[in-house]
Write an enzyme that holds these catalytic residues in place. Structure first.
Site, PDB file in Angstrom:
ATOM      1  N   HIS A   6      38.701  30.286  48.889  1.00 17.90           N
ATOM      2  CA  HIS A   6      38.963  29.182  47.663  1.00 17.90           C
ATOM      3  C   HIS A   6      38.177  29.593  46.476  1.00 17.90           C
ATOM      4  CE1 HIS A   6      39.573  24.685  46.498  1.00 17.90           C
ATOM      5  NE2 HIS A   6      40.099  25.674  45.550  1.00 17.90           N
ATOM      6  N   GLU A  26      74.613  13.055  45.388  1.00 16.34           N
ATOM      7  CA  GLU A  26      74.461  13.140  46.740  1.00 16.34           C
ATOM      8  C   GLU A  26      75.444  12.042  47.315  1.00 16.34           C
ATOM      9  OE1 GLU A  26      71.891  15.060  44.775  1.00 16.34           O
ATOM     10  OE2 GLU A  26      71.637  13.052  44.437  1.00 16.34           O
ATOM     11  N   HIS A  72      67.637  14.783  44.957  1.00 18.41           N
ATOM     12  CA  HIS A  72      68.647  14.544  43.768  1.00 18.41           C
ATOM     13  C   HIS A  72      68.569  15.436  42.587  1.00 18.41           C
ATOM     14  CE1 HIS A  72      71.224  12.733  41.062  1.00 18.41           C
ATOM     15  NE2 HIS A  72      70.163  12.133  40.386  1.00 18.41           N
ATOM     16  N   GLY A  76      46.763  22.932  49.757  1.00 17.24           N
ATOM     17  CA  GLY A  76      45.803  22.206  49.181  1.00 17.24           C
ATOM     18  C   GLY A  76      46.557  21.388  48.227  1.00 17.24           C
ATOM     19  N   GLY A  92      70.965  10.275  44.895  1.00 18.10           N
ATOM     20  CA  GLY A  92      71.324   9.876  43.537  1.00 18.10           C
ATOM     21  C   GLY A  92      72.755  10.132  43.441  1.00 18.10           C
ATOM     22  N   SER A  93      73.542  10.009  42.334  1.00 22.02           N
ATOM     23  CA  SER A  93      75.018  10.084  42.194  1.00 22.02           C
ATOM     24  C   SER A  93      75.436  11.618  42.710  1.00 22.02           C
ATOM     25  CB  SER A  93      75.293   9.887  40.623  1.00 22.02           C
ATOM     26  OG  SER A  93      74.849  10.904  40.034  1.00 22.02           O
ATOM     27  N   GLU A 144      60.540  11.681  45.351  1.00 25.63           N
ATOM     28  CA  GLU A 144      61.222  12.922  46.269  1.00 25.63           C
ATOM     29  C   GLU A 144      59.997  13.814  46.622  1.00 25.63           C
ATOM     30  OE1 GLU A 144      64.438  12.211  43.125  1.00 25.63           O
ATOM     31  OE2 GLU A 144      62.133  12.164  43.278  1.00 25.63           O
TER      32      GLU A 144
END
Length: 524
Positions: A282, A28, A70, A402, A25-26, A47
């Site tokens: 779990h 980066e 970003h 998970g 993005g801008s 991402e």
């Protein structure tokens, strides 16, 4: 003058971090400005996909990976897979672009004054340099911290206007030469005492976790199991496979409940756990943590996991160091050989929809000896583990926390790390949607991946849980109308839907670049 950007590029080169996973993005763009010709930028279209690709790559290479996201929004998009990476102790340097320093306090677009709080608690540390000149040192800290045991992701917030600043030479001249190494070793006599306890047991058992899934530890665990005549289980929900499932001592995967594990380990008086928490349950089915009279010792690198265990002793340290020494000390004390595990009965099927077992039987029959499996078909994990052979280290990857969205892009990262081994990503049709953007990266790099999408038009694992939890009439279980073949072709991949056993075998035996194979299976 030498800029922060030039200094960081040189540091990354020295650390071997020349593959960067990102979605820019801008904020980066100043970091990516004049991107070095010897670097590789792996673009992901979301991402979350970027983070999982880097996770798979770092696990497969055994080295840290660099992720460039970003701003706060992009970092937030990656959080689900960041949880998987943290649970698996994957060494990642996760960066996100912050707004220009003088804009952050104004609440400008793409600024976040508390950016370092966004990735917590799924990082070992979150840093933001106080000055532009501190950027190289902050990244060095993140690099070293990510690799120290227990390894894991470290986050660095990087203001966009820092990159053009001039560095102070004497502040950065030592960074590239530093080496930070863990030298922890077992205390004197600990391994000998553990060997004596193992030899004294009448019916010991071995549980092998993900920390054993690396060379040469993988082979040393086999040596230990054979020397001491130990049956071997994998822990609940194993994210890696630390023992060959084709070995006669292999017994399977432990249940994910307290009472299930206690019942499974009944008859064993000593449990040795290598490289796994004790245990990651779990489903809530409580009971005694161990059978009456059973002792347990866990060897693990994570002190937090060792401390929170509700039973047994723990040795915190390097599993490989312990196993290599232990394998040369144990004698087996005359225990009888471990009988081989009965083979799973073949489930034939001529046409779709296939039982998942039948699909896995065909896959097992055509797998190359060095194939890599990435599994994210959560409603079929029992059938998968009973039928798919894992013969060598680095043969299996599964989302450690998970969180769905790991499997498809992680397969991309694994293939980028070692394009000489064919990768098979076994995906549910629901799970595939969480990381579907990874198909574009696979097509762009022409990676040797077979994406096997098991289509049952439902969230099968959730439907199974409705019975376990005693609930009914739950919405959102069905997934009608998802055409994975058309989606894949839209991303530029060849794709086919198979309806008979012959076409299934041909599709799974295919070689070359990436391929998506959609297979209708019976519902839960």
């Amino acid at each position: 003058m030498t800029t922060v950007r030039e200094t960081v590029h040189e540091l990354l080169r020295g650390w071997g971090l020349t593959t960067v996973f990102g979605n820019p993005g801008s904020n980066e763009l100043p970091f990516l400005d004049r991107f070095p010709a010897d670097f590789r930028y792996v673009l992901g279209l979301h991402e979350g996909t970027v983070l999982a690709m880097a996770d798979g790559y770092a696990q497969a290479t055994g080295r840290p990976a660099l992720v460039n996201l970003h701003a706060a929004a992009g970092l937030g998009n990656a959080m689900g897979n960041l949880a998987n990476a943290r649970q698996q102790h994957t060494p990642l340097i996760v960066t996100a672009g912050q707004q220009a320093r003088n804009m952050v306090g104004l609440g400008a677009m793409l600024s976040e004054p508390e950016l370092t709080t966004v990735p917590r608690p799924h990082v070992k540390a979150a840093l933001e340099p106080l000055r532009a000149q501190d950027v190289p040192r902050a990244l060095a800290e993140a690099y070293h911290l990510s690799t120290l045991p227990p390894a894991g992701p470290v986050f660095v917030s990087l203001p966009l206007d820092d990159w053009a600043a001039e560095v102070v030479p004497h502040e950065v001249e030592h960074l590239g030469r530093r080496r930070v190494t863990s030298l922890a070793a077992p205390a004197e006599g600990e391994i000998e005492r553990l060997a004596a306890r193992l030899d004294a047991a009448k019916a010991p058992v071995l549980v092998v976790g993900p920390e054993a899934d690396r060379e040469p530890v993988f082979d040393q665990v086999v040596k230990l199991a054979e020397a001491a005549n130990l049956p071997v289980w994998l822990p609940p929900g194993p994210p890696r496979c630390g023992f060959p499932t084709t070995h006669p001592h292999y017994r399977g995967v432990l249940p994910n409940t307290v009472n299930g594990i206690t019942e499974t380990l009944a008859g064993h008086d000593f449990v040795l756990v290598l490289g796994a928490p004790v245990f990651r349950y779990h489903v809530n089915k409580p009971g005694p943590f161990l059978p009456a009279g059973t002792e347990l010792v866990a060897v693990i690198s994570d002190p937090a996991a060792a401390a929170r265990s509700p039973m047994g002793d723990a040795l915190v340290g390097d599993v490989g160091e312990v196993v290599s020494r232990l394998a040369g000390l144990v004698t087996g004390s005359g225990r009888p050989p471990v009988p081989p595990r009965p083979a799973a009965q073949a489930v034939p099927a001529a046409s779709a929809p296939f039982p998942a077992e039948a699909v896995f039987d065909v896959l097992a029959d055509v797998l190359p000896p060095d194939a890599v499996l990435v599994n994210e078909s959560t409603s079929n994990t029992g059938a998968f583990w009973a039928r798919i052979p894992i013969r060598r280290s680095g043969g299996l990857y599964f989302p450690a926390a998970g969180g769905l969205g790991f499997g498809l892009p992680a397969a991309v990262g694994v293939a980028l790390a070692d394009p000489g081994r064919r990768v098979f990503a076994v995906l549910g049709d629901g799970a595939a949607q969480y990381g579907i953007q990874g198909l574009w990266t696979a097509a762009h790099h022409r990676l040797p991946i077979t994406f096997l999408v098991l289509r049952n038009d439902e969230y099968g694992a959730l439907r199974r849980f409705t019975g376990r939890l005693g609930v009914s009439e739950v919405p959102g279980m069905d997934l009608p109308g998802i055409d994975v073949v058309s989606v894949a072709r839209g991303y530029g991949l060849p794709a086919r839907r198979v309806e008979d056993a012959g076409a299934l075998r041909d599709a799974l035996a295919a070689t070359g670049g990436p391929l998506v194979v959609e297979v209708p299976i019976t519902r839960t």
